[in-house]
Design a protein around this motif. Structure first.
Motif, mmCIF file in Angstrom:
data_model
loop_
_atom_site.group_PDB
_atom_site.id
_atom_site.type_symbol
_atom_site.label_atom_id
_atom_site.label_comp_id
_atom_site.label_asym_id
_atom_site.label_seq_id
_atom_site.Cartn_x
_atom_site.Cartn_y
_atom_site.Cartn_z
ATOM 1 N N LEU A 1 6.938 -3.542 6.135
ATOM 2 C CA LEU A 1 8.399 -3.382 6.289
ATOM 3 C C LEU A 1 9.120 -4.713 6.445
ATOM 4 O O LEU A 1 10.252 -4.883 6.005
ATOM 5 C CB LEU A 1 8.701 -2.501 7.509
ATOM 6 C CG LEU A 1 8.458 -0.986 7.336
ATOM 7 C CD1 LEU A 1 8.666 -0.270 8.659
ATOM 8 C CD2 LEU A 1 9.367 -0.405 6.258
ATOM 9 N N THR A 2 8.457 -5.678 7.108
ATOM 10 C CA THR A 2 9.108 -6.974 7.376
ATOM 11 C C THR A 2 8.570 -8.076 6.454
ATOM 12 O O THR A 2 8.773 -9.258 6.709
ATOM 13 C CB THR A 2 8.881 -7.380 8.851
ATOM 14 O OG1 THR A 2 7.467 -7.409 9.099
ATOM 15 C CG2 THR A 2 9.529 -6.391 9.799
ATOM 16 N N SER B 1 4.810 -10.295 -1.635
ATOM 17 C CA SER B 1 4.191 -9.057 -2.154
ATOM 18 C C SER B 1 2.861 -8.793 -1.473
ATOM 19 O O SER B 1 2.491 -7.650 -1.234
ATOM 20 C CB SER B 1 3.953 -9.178 -3.660
ATOM 21 O OG SER B 1 5.177 -9.270 -4.319
ATOM 22 N N ARG B 2 2.135 -9.851 -1.166
ATOM 23 C CA ARG B 2 0.816 -9.681 -0.547
ATOM 24 C C ARG B 2 0.932 -8.959 0.792
ATOM 25 O O ARG B 2 0.122 -8.096 1.128
ATOM 26 C CB ARG B 2 0.162 -11.046 -0.359
ATOM 27 C CG ARG B 2 -1.272 -10.888 0.098
ATOM 28 C CD ARG B 2 -1.983 -12.165 0.454
ATOM 29 N NE ARG B 2 -3.185 -11.812 1.172
ATOM 30 C CZ ARG B 2 -4.404 -12.158 0.813
ATOM 31 N NH1 ARG B 2 -4.592 -12.856 -0.268
ATOM 32 N NH2 ARG B 2 -5.455 -11.789 1.524
ATOM 33 N N GLU B 3 1.962 -9.311 1.554
ATOM 34 C CA GLU B 3 2.133 -8.686 2.883
ATOM 35 C C GLU B 3 2.622 -7.243 2.779
ATOM 36 O O GLU B 3 2.554 -6.489 3.743
ATOM 37 C CB GLU B 3 3.134 -9.495 3.719
ATOM 38 C CG GLU B 3 2.618 -10.847 4.155
ATOM 39 C CD GLU B 3 3.698 -11.675 4.846
ATOM 40 O OE1 GLU B 3 4.881 -11.554 4.449
ATOM 41 O OE2 GLU B 3 3.363 -12.426 5.775
ATOM 42 N N LYS B 4 3.126 -6.858 1.596
ATOM 43 C CA LYS B 4 3.646 -5.495 1.418
ATOM 44 C C LYS B 4 2.551 -4.478 1.157
ATOM 45 O O LYS B 4 2.780 -3.279 1.225
ATOM 46 C CB LYS B 4 4.619 -5.465 0.228
ATOM 47 C CG LYS B 4 5.996 -6.006 0.564
ATOM 48 C CD LYS B 4 6.907 -5.879 -0.631
ATOM 49 C CE LYS B 4 8.245 -6.552 -0.351
ATOM 50 N NZ LYS B 4 9.042 -6.722 -1.556
ATOM 51 N N TRP C 1 4.648 2.763 -0.559
ATOM 52 C CA TRP C 1 3.436 1.945 -0.713
ATOM 53 C C TRP C 1 2.987 1.859 -2.164
ATOM 54 O O TRP C 1 2.519 0.819 -2.618
ATOM 55 C CB TRP C 1 2.306 2.521 0.137
ATOM 56 C CG TRP C 1 2.590 2.497 1.617
ATOM 57 C CD1 TRP C 1 3.471 1.682 2.268
ATOM 58 C CD2 TRP C 1 2.007 3.337 2.622
ATOM 59 N NE1 TRP C 1 3.466 1.958 3.616
ATOM 60 C CE2 TRP C 1 2.584 2.970 3.869
ATOM 61 C CE3 TRP C 1 1.057 4.368 2.598
ATOM 62 C CZ2 TRP C 1 2.228 3.591 5.069
ATOM 63 C CZ3 TRP C 1 0.713 4.983 3.796
ATOM 64 C CH2 TRP C 1 1.284 4.591 5.004
ATOM 65 N N LYS C 2 3.149 2.966 -2.909
ATOM 66 C CA LYS C 2 2.617 2.979 -4.282
ATOM 67 C C LYS C 2 3.457 2.146 -5.244
ATOM 68 O O LYS C 2 3.033 1.845 -6.344
ATOM 69 C CB LYS C 2 2.457 4.417 -4.779
ATOM 70 C CG LYS C 2 3.684 5.032 -5.414
ATOM 71 C CD LYS C 2 3.423 6.455 -5.868
ATOM 72 C CE LYS C 2 4.586 6.968 -6.702
ATOM 73 N NZ LYS C 2 4.262 7.184 -8.092
ATOM 74 N N GLN C 3 4.665 1.767 -4.817
ATOM 75 C CA GLN C 3 5.543 1.005 -5.708
ATOM 76 C C GLN C 3 5.341 -0.508 -5.607
ATOM 77 O O GLN C 3 5.982 -1.271 -6.323
ATOM 78 C CB GLN C 3 7.001 1.372 -5.408
ATOM 79 C CG GLN C 3 7.351 2.761 -5.933
ATOM 80 C CD GLN C 3 8.641 3.312 -5.364
ATOM 81 O OE1 GLN C 3 9.326 2.654 -4.591
ATOM 82 N NE2 GLN C 3 8.983 4.532 -5.731
ATOM 83 N N VAL C 4 4.433 -0.937 -4.739
ATOM 84 C CA VAL C 4 4.192 -2.385 -4.568
ATOM 85 C C VAL C 4 3.459 -2.929 -5.797
ATOM 86 O O VAL C 4 2.516 -2.324 -6.293
ATOM 87 C CB VAL C 4 3.346 -2.644 -3.291
ATOM 88 C CG1 VAL C 4 2.941 -4.108 -3.187
ATOM 89 C CG2 VAL C 4 4.125 -2.224 -2.051
#
Length: 472
Positions: free
Chosen positions: A359-360, A364-367, A414-417
C-alpha cells in the motif's frame, strides 16, 4: 464521466465504505439500510440500485460487489438484459424531457457502468448473449454524439483485446499440457549424464525466485474475480438458487493456477530425487531453500509454499542421509513462517505485512503480494459456507457479499502488479515445460538413491521397479 478509482481505494479496513449511501435515497424500495450501510434487499431492488439515472450513479464498490455476487442468483446475461431494459427506460424518459441536458447527464453514466462491467468482468462477454446486449445498448447510446461514439469504440476495443489475450493464454496452456511427458519416459530414452537440471539452467537462486514471480503474476493476472464465486458455486450451490454455472464454465484460469502450484511442488521433488550422488542432492536442497527464502522476501508466498510442499513430500523427506548433509536452519525458519497451526497464523501475519508494504510502496518490487492461493480459495469458500445467501424474508444477504467482495478486491489489487524483474525466457521455459516425475516415479528414484528401510518399502520398491522399469 464518473471517475473509476483504483481497487485498493474501494474498501476501507472495516469491510466497505461507511458513507457510501448517505446521498442515495431508497427510491425504489426493497432495500434495507443500517447506519447508511446497505445490508439487504430484494434482487429486483438491488438491480434497480445498479442502474444510473439522471440524478444518481452507483458507487463503484456497490457495482463490483453486486456484479460479483449476483451470479449466485441469476446468469450474467439475464442481469445484462434487465440492466439494458432499465437503461433504455431511463433514456426514454430523458428523451421525452424538453431539456437536452437530461440526455447529456444520463448517457455518460450508462456508458460508464458498461465500461466498469467490461473492464472488471470481461470474461462474462464470452457469452454471445452478453455481447449482443452490450452492442445493442452501446449502439443506442452512441447514436447521440461523436464523443459517445468514441467512448463506445474505446470500450469495445479494450474488451476485445482482453478476450483475445485470454484465448491466446489458453492456447499456450493447452500446448504445455499436450506436450507434457513424464520425466521417467525421458530418462529411458536419454541417459542421465546428458540430462539438464535446474541448476545448469539457472545457477542463481535469486534469479530463479524472480522468474517464478514472473510466472505467478502472469497466471494471477488472467484469473477473473467471478472465478472465485464459480469455484464454490459449482461444488455446493446454497439455498437451491439456480446459478449461472449450471452451464459450461467460460474459463478455468483458477484451476490452471492451482495446477501450476502442484507442478512446481513436483518439479522441486523431481530435481532433488534425480541426482545419483548424495552431495548433489544435498546441494539441490540447499539451492531450493535459498530460492524459497528469496520468494519470501519478494512477497511470493505461493511459490514459497509450493517449494516447501515439494521438499516435504515423502520421497524427499525420507532421504535421511541426504538431509544429514544439509544446513537446515534456514529451512526451519521458512517452515515456521508457513506453519499451518492456528489457521496459518504466522503466514497471515507475514501476508498482512506484505500487503501493508504494498500500500505504501514506492517501487513495483515493494508492491508484490502473491498469496498462498489454496488458502485464499479456502477462506472464500468458508465465508460462503458460513452465511446464507438469502435472509428469512427472502432478501439477498448483502452484508455477506460486502465481505466476499472485500476479499476478492484485495486480490484484484495484487494481481494487477507488473513484474519488475527482467524476464529470462530460457528459465521460464524450463520451469513450465521440463518433464517431472509422477508420484510413483519419485518414490522409485528415492528408493534407488537411498534404499528401502523396511519390508513395506522393499515390497513397494520391487513393485515400482517391475511396473515402471520392467525390471524385477
Amino acid at each position: 464521466m464518473p471517475q473509476t478509482p483504483p481497487f485498493s481505494a474501494m474498501f476501507d479496513s472495516s469491510g466497505y465504505n461507511r458513507n457510501l449511501y448517505q446521498s442515495a435515497e431508497d427510491s425504489c424500495g426493497g432495500l434495507c439500510y443500517h447506519d447508511n450501510n446497505l445490508l439487504s434487499g430484494s434482487l429486483e431492488a438491488l438491480i434497480q440500485h445498479l442502474v444510473p439515472n439522471v440524478e444518481y450513479y452507483p458507487d463503484r464498490t456497490y457495482i463490483f460487489t453486486f456484479l460479483l455476487s449476483s451470479r449466485l442468483f441469476m446468469h450474467p446475461y439475464e442481469l445484462m438484459a434487465k440492466v439494458c431494459h432499465l437503461c433504455v427506460e431511463h433514456q426514454r424518459l430523458s428523451e421525452g424531457d424538453s431539456d437536452k441536458n437530461q440526455m447529456r447527464k444520463i448517457t455518460p453514466k450508462i456508458l460508464q457502468l458498461l465500461t466498469e462491467w467490461t473492464e472488471t468482468f470481461p470474461y462474462d462477454f464470452r457469452d454471445e448473449r452478453m455481447m449482443r446486449n452490450l452492442k445493442d445498448l452501446a449502439h443506442r447510446m452512441a447514436s447521440g454524439e461523436e464523443t459517445y461514439r468514441k467512448n463506445v469504440q474505446q470500450m469495445m476495443q479494450c474488451l476485445i483485446r482482453k478476450l483475445a489475450a485470454l484465448s491466446q493464454y489458453e492456447e499456450v496452456l493447452a500446448k504445455l499440457s499436450s506436450t507434457a511427458t513424464d520425466r521417467l519416459t525421458v530418462l529411458k530414452t536419454k541417459p542421465q549424464s546428458i540430462q539438464r537440471d535446474i541448476m545448469t539452467v539457472c545457477s542463481d537462486p535469486y534469479t530463479l525466485a524472480q522468474q517464478l514471480t514472473h510466472i505467478e503474476l502472469e497466471r494471477l493476472n488472467y484469473i477473473g474475480p467471478e472465478e472465485f464465486v464459480q469455484a464454490f458455486v459449482q461444488k455446493d450451490p446454497l439455498d437451491n438458487d439456480k446459478t449461472c454455472y449450471s452451464e459450461r464454465k467460460k474459463t478455468r484460469n483458477l484451476e490452471a493456477y492451482v495446477e501450476w502450484f502442484n507442478r512446481l511442488s513436483y518439479l522441486v521433488a523431481t530435481e532433488i530425487c534425480m541426482p545419483v550422488k548424495k552431495k548433489h542432492r544435498a546441494r539441490m536442497i540447499e539451492y531450493f531453500i535459498d530460492v524459497a527464502r528469496e520468494c519470501f522476501n519478494i512477497g511470493n508466498f505461493n511459490s514459497l509454499m509450493a517449494i516447501i510442499s515439494g521438499m516435504n513430500m515423502s520421497p524427499v523427506s525420507r532421504l535421511k542421509k541426504t538431509w544429514a548433509k544439509v544446513k537446515t536452519a534456514k529451512f526451519d525458519i521458512l517452515e515456521h513462517q508457513m506453519d499451518p497451526s492456528s489457521n496459518f497464523y504466522n503466514y497471515r501475519t507475514a501476508l498482512r505485512g506484505a500487503a501493508q508494504r504494498s500500500l505504501t510502496a514506492h517501487s513495483s518490487r515493494e508492491k508484490i503480494v502473491i498469496p498462498f492461493f489454496s488458502l485464499l480459495i479456502k477462506d472464500i469458500y468458508f465465508l460462503n459456507e458460513g452465511c446464507a445467501n438469502r435472509l428469512p424474508n427472502g432478501h439477498v444477504n448483502f452484508e455477506k457479499f460486502w465481505e466476499l467482495a472485500k476479499q476478492v478486491s484485495e486480490f484484484m489489487t495484487w494481481k494487477q502488479v507488473e513484474c519488475p524483474f527482467e524476464r529470462d525466457r530460457k528459465v521460464i521455459q524450463y520451469l513450465l515445460s521440463v518433464p517431472v516425475f509422477s508420484e510413483d516415479a519419485l518414490y522409485l528414484a528415492s528408493y534407488e538413491s537411498e534404499g528401502p528401510e523396511n519390508n513395506i518399502e522393499k515390497d513397494r520398491w520391487k513393485s515400482l521397479r517391475s511396473s515402471l522399469l520392467g525390471r524385477v
